[in-house]
Design an enzyme around this catalytic site. Sequence first.
Site, PDB file in Angstrom:
ATOM      1  N   GLY A  32      51.837  42.741  69.409  1.00 61.94           N
ATOM      2  CA  GLY A  32      50.926  41.715  68.904  1.00 61.94           C
ATOM      3  C   GLY A  32      50.691  40.599  69.906  1.00 61.94           C
ATOM      4  N   CYS A  61      50.626  38.018  58.894  1.00 61.30           N
ATOM      5  CA  CYS A  61      51.199  36.729  59.287  1.00 61.30           C
ATOM      6  C   CYS A  61      50.889  35.686  58.228  1.00 61.30           C
ATOM      7  CB  CYS A  61      50.551  36.224  60.572  1.00 61.30           C
ATOM      8  SG  CYS A  61      50.765  37.342  61.895  1.00 61.30           S
ATOM      9  N   GLY A  99      57.679  55.512  59.207  1.00 60.44           N
ATOM     10  CA  GLY A  99      58.795  56.459  59.210  1.00 60.44           C
ATOM     11  C   GLY A  99      58.500  57.823  59.775  1.00 60.44           C
TER      12      GLY A  99
HETATM   13  C1  LIG Z   1      60.538  45.923  66.371  1.00 61.00           C
HETATM   14  C2  LIG Z   1      59.184  46.036  65.719  1.00 61.00           C
HETATM   15  C3  LIG Z   1      58.142  45.204  66.126  1.00 61.00           C
HETATM   16  C4  LIG Z   1      56.890  45.301  65.532  1.00 61.00           C
HETATM   17  N1  LIG Z   1      55.879  44.491  65.966  1.00 61.00           N
HETATM   18  C5  LIG Z   1      54.626  44.615  65.441  1.00 61.00           C
HETATM   19  C6  LIG Z   1      53.537  43.835  65.935  1.00 61.00           C
HETATM   20  O1  LIG Z   1      53.660  43.064  66.893  1.00 61.00           O
HETATM   21  N2  LIG Z   1      52.324  43.972  65.317  1.00 61.00           N
HETATM   22  C7  LIG Z   1      52.134  44.847  64.278  1.00 61.00           C
HETATM   23  O2  LIG Z   1      51.020  44.946  63.766  1.00 61.00           O
HETATM   24  N3  LIG Z   1      53.139  45.625  63.823  1.00 61.00           N
HETATM   25  C8  LIG Z   1      54.378  45.526  64.366  1.00 61.00           C
HETATM   26  N4  LIG Z   1      55.400  46.328  63.903  1.00 61.00           N
HETATM   27  C9  LIG Z   1      55.143  47.288  62.807  1.00 61.00           C
HETATM   28  C10 LIG Z   1      54.948  48.719  63.348  1.00 61.00           C
HETATM   29  O3  LIG Z   1      53.827  48.791  64.216  1.00 61.00           O
HETATM   30  C11 LIG Z   1      54.760  49.725  62.183  1.00 61.00           C
HETATM   31  O4  LIG Z   1      53.634  49.335  61.422  1.00 61.00           O
HETATM   32  C12 LIG Z   1      55.959  49.790  61.252  1.00 61.00           C
HETATM   33  O5  LIG Z   1      57.171  49.649  61.969  1.00 61.00           O
HETATM   34  C13 LIG Z   1      56.010  51.101  60.434  1.00 61.00           C
HETATM   35  O6  LIG Z   1      56.082  52.248  61.260  1.00 61.00           O
HETATM   36  P1  LIG Z   1      57.486  52.954  61.689  1.00 61.00           P
HETATM   37  O7  LIG Z   1      58.262  53.177  60.416  1.00 61.00           O
HETATM   38  O8  LIG Z   1      57.091  54.221  62.394  1.00 61.00           O
HETATM   39  O9  LIG Z   1      58.186  51.986  62.590  1.00 61.00           O
HETATM   40  C14 LIG Z   1      56.670  46.238  64.483  1.00 61.00           C
HETATM   41  C15 LIG Z   1      57.717  47.082  64.085  1.00 61.00           C
HETATM   42  C16 LIG Z   1      58.960  47.001  64.678  1.00 61.00           C
HETATM   43  C17 LIG Z   1      60.055  47.933  64.233  1.00 61.00           C
END
Ligand SMILES: Cc1cc2nc3c(=O)[nH]c(=O)nc-3n(C[C@H](O)[C@H](O)[C@H](O)COP(=O)(O)O)c2cc1C
Length: 316
Positions: free
Chosen positions: A57, A142, A256
């Site tokens: 982000g 946010c 996930g």
């Molecule tokens: C450490 C971390 C940082 C993240 N930072 C952002 C971000 O900056 N902007 C955003 O839209 N989503 C952010 N996310 C959300 C992920 O892009 C994603 O939507 C969410 O983790 C679900 O997918 P996953 O289960 O495969 O991780 C972040 C997730 C994690 C784990």
Amino acid sequence: MSAVPTGRTPFTPDLRVNVAGIELKNPIIAASGTFGYGVEFEDIVHLDRLGGLVVKGLSVEPLTGNPPPRLYETAAGMLNAIGLQNIGAQAFVDEKLPALRAKKNVVVFANVFGYTRADYERTIEILNQGEGIAAYELNVSCPNTAQGGIQFGSDPHLLDEVVRGAKRVAARPLIVKLSPNVTSIALMAHVAEEAGAAAISLVNTFVAMAIDAETRRPRIANVTAGLSGPAIKPIALRMVYEAAREVKIPVIGMGGITTPVDVVEFMLAGASAVAVGTASYFDPVATEKLVEELTVYCRDHRIERLSDLTGGLLTD
Ligand SMILES: Cc1cc2nc3c(=O)[nH]c(=O)nc-3n(C[C@H](O)[C@H](O)[C@H](O)COP(=O)(O)O)c2cc1C
């Protein structure tokens, strides 16, 4: 469904998908916040093998994020409260984008956030000057500081305003990344579409927390944090299903995902492409591996054109 190859005829599955008018060579996108600015991964992942990548982000000003501890592993998941640490939009354009642009065949999405509508618009205006960004992904999870901390993504009116404002200034297509911390995801998907989104992506993390019973303290300094990883997959799948039924624009599903079967499930629920986040924390090459495994899966299951699966859930 296109013609299914018969017998043992070898074939190369067509993994191409289209989101927000952008053709991706496959549906696997590295999710925002889990893949740095992309360049950090170029020594371990062939970035050009991925469908695309979303950078972490970006905001108008650089941010240092929250104090540690900011990460905590839970049963089948992960809590994070990074606090959207980033180098700022201008530094991204000047210092990171040229290296990404130099890589051929890499689709880059820029994730954008702000604490007021003006923040979002200013960030997009800065990014408009950079070359090599395919689309903007608007993170609306946010708290809006101008409105007393209500999340943009949990109030339909705020969501409508922020997307319309972003759309007015954006020189590129807008993907609106919806917050899952809402009662009706279908309503929020509808609002995003009406306000001009070219695609929606979901889910972002679920607000959650963990406590250390011994110390009686929160595991994360921020107290609450976002839950991601396999623990959230069934909820994410349900939300992608509900959102995809509501809108005509493409949906990028996430939450996930670690296996090709997960990808297929999200596509059947209505996703045109998927993003992979937490999996990269446990295995930094997870995204590229998934592209290879998905190719094998399609071959084994005689799926000639992967995009045919989108919305293919059978419910009767
Ligand atoms: C450490 C971390 C940082 C993240 N930072 C952002 C971000 O900056 N902007 C955003 O839209 N989503 C952010 N996310 C959300 C992920 O892009 C994603 O939507 C969410 O983790 C679900 O997918 P996953 O289960 O495969 O991780 C972040 C997730 C994690 C784990």
